[in-house]
Design an enzyme around this catalytic site. Structure first.
Site, PDB file in Angstrom:
ATOM      1  N   GLN A 103       0.915  -1.288  -0.047  1.00  0.00           N
ATOM      2  CA  GLN A 103       0.064   0.040   0.096  1.00  0.00           C
ATOM      3  C   GLN A 103       1.015   1.195   0.007  1.00  0.00           C
ATOM      4  O   GLN A 103       0.259   2.330  -0.194  1.00  0.00           O
ATOM      5  CB  GLN A 103      -0.855  -0.123   1.351  1.00  0.00           C
ATOM      6  CG  GLN A 103      -1.770  -1.190   1.391  1.00  0.00           C
ATOM      7  CD  GLN A 103      -2.191  -1.121   2.760  1.00  0.00           C
ATOM      8  OE1 GLN A 103      -3.222  -0.574   3.080  1.00  0.00           O
ATOM      9  NE2 GLN A 103      -1.672  -2.071   3.753  1.00  0.00           N
ATOM     10  N   HIS A 121      -1.544   1.535  -4.290  1.00  0.00           N
ATOM     11  CA  HIS A 121      -1.981   2.919  -4.274  1.00  0.00           C
ATOM     12  C   HIS A 121      -1.065   3.685  -4.982  1.00  0.00           C
ATOM     13  O   HIS A 121      -0.974   4.901  -5.047  1.00  0.00           O
ATOM     14  CB  HIS A 121      -1.848   3.445  -2.795  1.00  0.00           C
ATOM     15  CG  HIS A 121      -2.826   2.801  -2.049  1.00  0.00           C
ATOM     16  ND1 HIS A 121      -2.817   2.564  -0.376  1.00  0.00           N
ATOM     17  CD2 HIS A 121      -4.279   2.328  -2.052  1.00  0.00           C
ATOM     18  CE1 HIS A 121      -3.906   2.029  -0.004  1.00  0.00           C
ATOM     19  NE2 HIS A 121      -4.743   1.934  -1.088  1.00  0.00           N
ATOM     20  N   CYS A 129       0.379  13.638 -15.897  1.00  0.00           N
ATOM     21  CA  CYS A 129      -0.250  14.690 -16.122  1.00  0.00           C
ATOM     22  C   CYS A 129      -1.651  14.452 -15.893  1.00  0.00           C
ATOM     23  O   CYS A 129      -2.339  13.457 -16.508  1.00  0.00           O
ATOM     24  CB  CYS A 129       0.130  14.941 -17.711  1.00  0.00           C
ATOM     25  SG  CYS A 129      -0.760  16.234 -18.331  1.00  0.00           S
ATOM     26  N   VAL A 217       3.526  -4.176  15.592  1.00  0.00           N
ATOM     27  CA  VAL A 217       4.051  -3.825  16.810  1.00  0.00           C
ATOM     28  C   VAL A 217       2.918  -3.734  17.712  1.00  0.00           C
ATOM     29  O   VAL A 217       2.916  -3.803  19.025  1.00  0.00           O
ATOM     30  CB  VAL A 217       4.547  -2.351  16.956  1.00  0.00           C
ATOM     31  CG1 VAL A 217       6.143  -2.264  16.521  1.00  0.00           C
ATOM     32  CG2 VAL A 217       3.955  -1.035  16.173  1.00  0.00           C
TER      33      VAL A 217
HETATM   34  P1  NAD Z   1      -1.388   1.726   7.912  1.00  0.00           P
HETATM   35  O1  NAD Z   1      -2.617   0.932   7.795  1.00  0.00           O
HETATM   36  O2  NAD Z   1      -0.354   1.744   7.031  1.00  0.00           O
HETATM   37  O3  NAD Z   1      -0.729   1.361   9.370  1.00  0.00           O
HETATM   38  C1  NAD Z   1       0.510   1.496   9.767  1.00  0.00           C
HETATM   39  C2  NAD Z   1       0.669   0.391  10.892  1.00  0.00           C
HETATM   40  O4  NAD Z   1       2.069   0.142  11.166  1.00  0.00           O
HETATM   41  C3  NAD Z   1       0.164   0.342  12.342  1.00  0.00           C
HETATM   42  O5  NAD Z   1      -0.859  -1.079  12.339  1.00  0.00           O
HETATM   43  C4  NAD Z   1       1.082   0.455  13.310  1.00  0.00           C
HETATM   44  O6  NAD Z   1       0.856  -0.322  14.390  1.00  0.00           O
HETATM   45  C5  NAD Z   1       2.262  -0.429  12.229  1.00  0.00           C
HETATM   46  N1  NAD Z   1       3.421  -0.299  12.623  1.00  0.00           N
HETATM   47  C6  NAD Z   1       4.294   0.955  13.128  1.00  0.00           C
HETATM   48  N2  NAD Z   1       5.644   0.819  13.324  1.00  0.00           N
HETATM   49  C7  NAD Z   1       5.792  -0.305  13.148  1.00  0.00           C
HETATM   50  C8  NAD Z   1       7.128  -0.846  12.781  1.00  0.00           C
HETATM   51  N3  NAD Z   1       8.579  -0.498  13.192  1.00  0.00           N
HETATM   52  N4  NAD Z   1       7.075  -2.302  12.605  1.00  0.00           N
HETATM   53  C9  NAD Z   1       5.747  -2.954  11.913  1.00  0.00           C
HETATM   54  N5  NAD Z   1       4.496  -2.205  12.414  1.00  0.00           N
HETATM   55  C10 NAD Z   1       4.772  -1.107  12.625  1.00  0.00           C
HETATM   56  O7  NAD Z   1      -2.023   3.226   8.375  1.00  0.00           O
HETATM   57  P2  NAD Z   1      -1.530   4.550   7.847  1.00  0.00           P
HETATM   58  O8  NAD Z   1      -0.286   4.911   7.981  1.00  0.00           O
HETATM   59  O9  NAD Z   1      -2.928   5.413   8.166  1.00  0.00           O
HETATM   60  O10 NAD Z   1      -1.640   4.351   6.189  1.00  0.00           O
HETATM   61  C11 NAD Z   1      -2.640   4.721   5.682  1.00  0.00           C
HETATM   62  C12 NAD Z   1      -2.195   4.510   3.999  1.00  0.00           C
HETATM   63  O11 NAD Z   1      -1.378   5.546   3.605  1.00  0.00           O
HETATM   64  C13 NAD Z   1      -1.823   3.117   3.795  1.00  0.00           C
HETATM   65  O12 NAD Z   1      -2.177   2.843   2.400  1.00  0.00           O
HETATM   66  C14 NAD Z   1      -0.230   3.352   3.741  1.00  0.00           C
HETATM   67  O13 NAD Z   1       0.471   2.472   3.057  1.00  0.00           O
HETATM   68  C15 NAD Z   1      -0.051   4.736   3.198  1.00  0.00           C
HETATM   69  N6  NAD Z   1       1.021   5.457   3.655  1.00  0.00           N
HETATM   70  C16 NAD Z   1       2.306   4.875   2.849  1.00  0.00           C
HETATM   71  C17 NAD Z   1       3.497   5.763   3.380  1.00  0.00           C
HETATM   72  C18 NAD Z   1       4.729   5.103   2.719  1.00  0.00           C
HETATM   73  O14 NAD Z   1       4.683   4.939   1.602  1.00  0.00           O
HETATM   74  N7  NAD Z   1       5.808   4.805   3.494  1.00  0.00           N
HETATM   75  C19 NAD Z   1       3.586   6.330   4.547  1.00  0.00           C
HETATM   76  C20 NAD Z   1       2.285   6.684   5.372  1.00  0.00           C
HETATM   77  C21 NAD Z   1       1.046   6.132   4.866  1.00  0.00           C
HETATM   78 ZN    ZN Z   2       0.268  16.800 -20.528  1.00  0.00          ZN
END
Ligand code: NAD
Ligand code: ZN
Length: 263
Positions: A103, A121, A129, A217
């Site tokens: 995701q 996503h 564009c 976690v």
């Molecule tokens: P999410 O559903 O992706 O949840 C984050 C989860 O990570 C939680 O359940 C939390 O307990 C767990 N977590 C935190 N630290 C951890 C660790 N060190 N090891 C293992 N698990 C850990 O929720 P969101 O952040 O609300 O994301 C919503 C959407 O946005 C998702 O599609 C997500 O992938 C995307 N998003 C992407 C990024 C990225 O590309 N890095 C960052 C933020 C959000």
């Molecule tokens: Zn264009």
């Protein structure tokens, strides 16, 4: 359940799997320095999620782009894969893992060497564009003057990830749900299960006969509904344990000393 036995059991299942799939969320990238969106310390505690609403973005690109650049390019852009991404990529090249569905939009699975990655996503790595659909690499030079514009038709460029109010890219959607029908192991890492329709994938895989291993976690929406083995801990620690049990140690891991791994 953070016991060695459950890591060994999970490794045993991975070893005997015909078609193992990993499904990752923001949690796998937390140890790369990218916070999740939700919860304490999450990005939405600091930024207004409205900047990622598609209608707001299209109506106000001049106002929303500086915020988008700050979050997804100045900040995310610096992140490097951590041991969890690296071991997943190692599992893929060793033949233990057939597909990653993420995701995340940060491209860190591919930066770690992953080849079979479905970006459910989309990705921040490319801009698209809003008029002619031309896609280009999000090079820093394109972001010097905001909002960035298409070199072909001069319309506004948007990051090629899914904004609030947009649908999931059709190919990624179809390919991901096809994987739920084929997988016998579904490894869920670092996701709350609050974001639909991505959150339907583990349940769908379970209904088609997959066993679910989860790393987080803390318990998630999946833990008490579909998870068979819950490995409670940080993604990098649990994946290092799984990697050890499977004899996987990609050379990139040597760059990490123990304190960084256990951050
Ligand atoms: P999410 O559903 O992706 O949840 C984050 C989860 O990570 C939680 O359940 C939390 O307990 C767990 N977590 C935190 N630290 C951890 C660790 N060190 N090891 C293992 N698990 C850990 O929720 P969101 O952040 O609300 O994301 C919503 C959407 O946005 C998702 O599609 C997500 O992938 C995307 N998003 C992407 C990024 C990225 O590309 N890095 C960052 C933020 C959000
Ligand atoms: Zn264009």
């Amino acid at each position: 359940m953070k016991s060695l036995e459950s890591i060994d059991q999970a490794a045993e299942w991975m070893k005997n799997a015909r078609h193992a799939v990993a499904f990752t969320g923001a949690g796998i990238s937390v140890e790369s320095g990218i916070p999740p969106f939700r919860g304490e310390g999450g990005l939405w505690a600091r930024y207004d999620p409205q900047c990622l609403d598609i209608d707001t973005f299209l109506e106000h690109p001049l106002e929303t782009w500086p915020l988008i650049k700050e979050i997804f390019y100045d900040f995310f852009g610096q992140a490097k894969p951590n041991p969890a991404h690296i071991i997943l990529a190692g599992m893929e090249s060793a033949g233990y893992l057939k597909q990653v569905i993420t995701q995340n939009i940060d491209h860190l699975h591919q930066d770690a060497g992953g080849k079979k990655v479905i970006e459910f996503h989309g990705t921040s790595r490319y801009l698209i564009c809003t008029k002619c659909g031309k896609r280009e690499l999000a090079a820093p030079s394109l972001l010097e003057i905001l909002p960035p514009r298409c070199q072909v038709c001069q319309s506004i460029l948007k990051p090629d990830f899914v904004f609030f109010g947009e649908g999931i890219p059709e190919l990624a959607y179809q390919a991901s749900f096809a994987e739920t029908r084929n997988a016998d192991i579904w490894l869920v890492i670092g996701t709350t299960g609050e974001v639909q329709p991505a959150s339907y994938l583990p349940g769908d895989a379970k209904r088609h006969g997959a066993r679910i291993i989860e790393i987080n976690v803390e318990p998630s929406f999946f833990t008490h509904s579909v998870t068979d083995i819950f490995l409670c801990g940080k993604a990098s620690e649990m994946m290092l344990g799984l990697g050890r049990a499977l004899g996987i140690h990609p050379p990139q891991l040597d760059a990490f000393d123990s304190p960084a791994v256990h951050r």
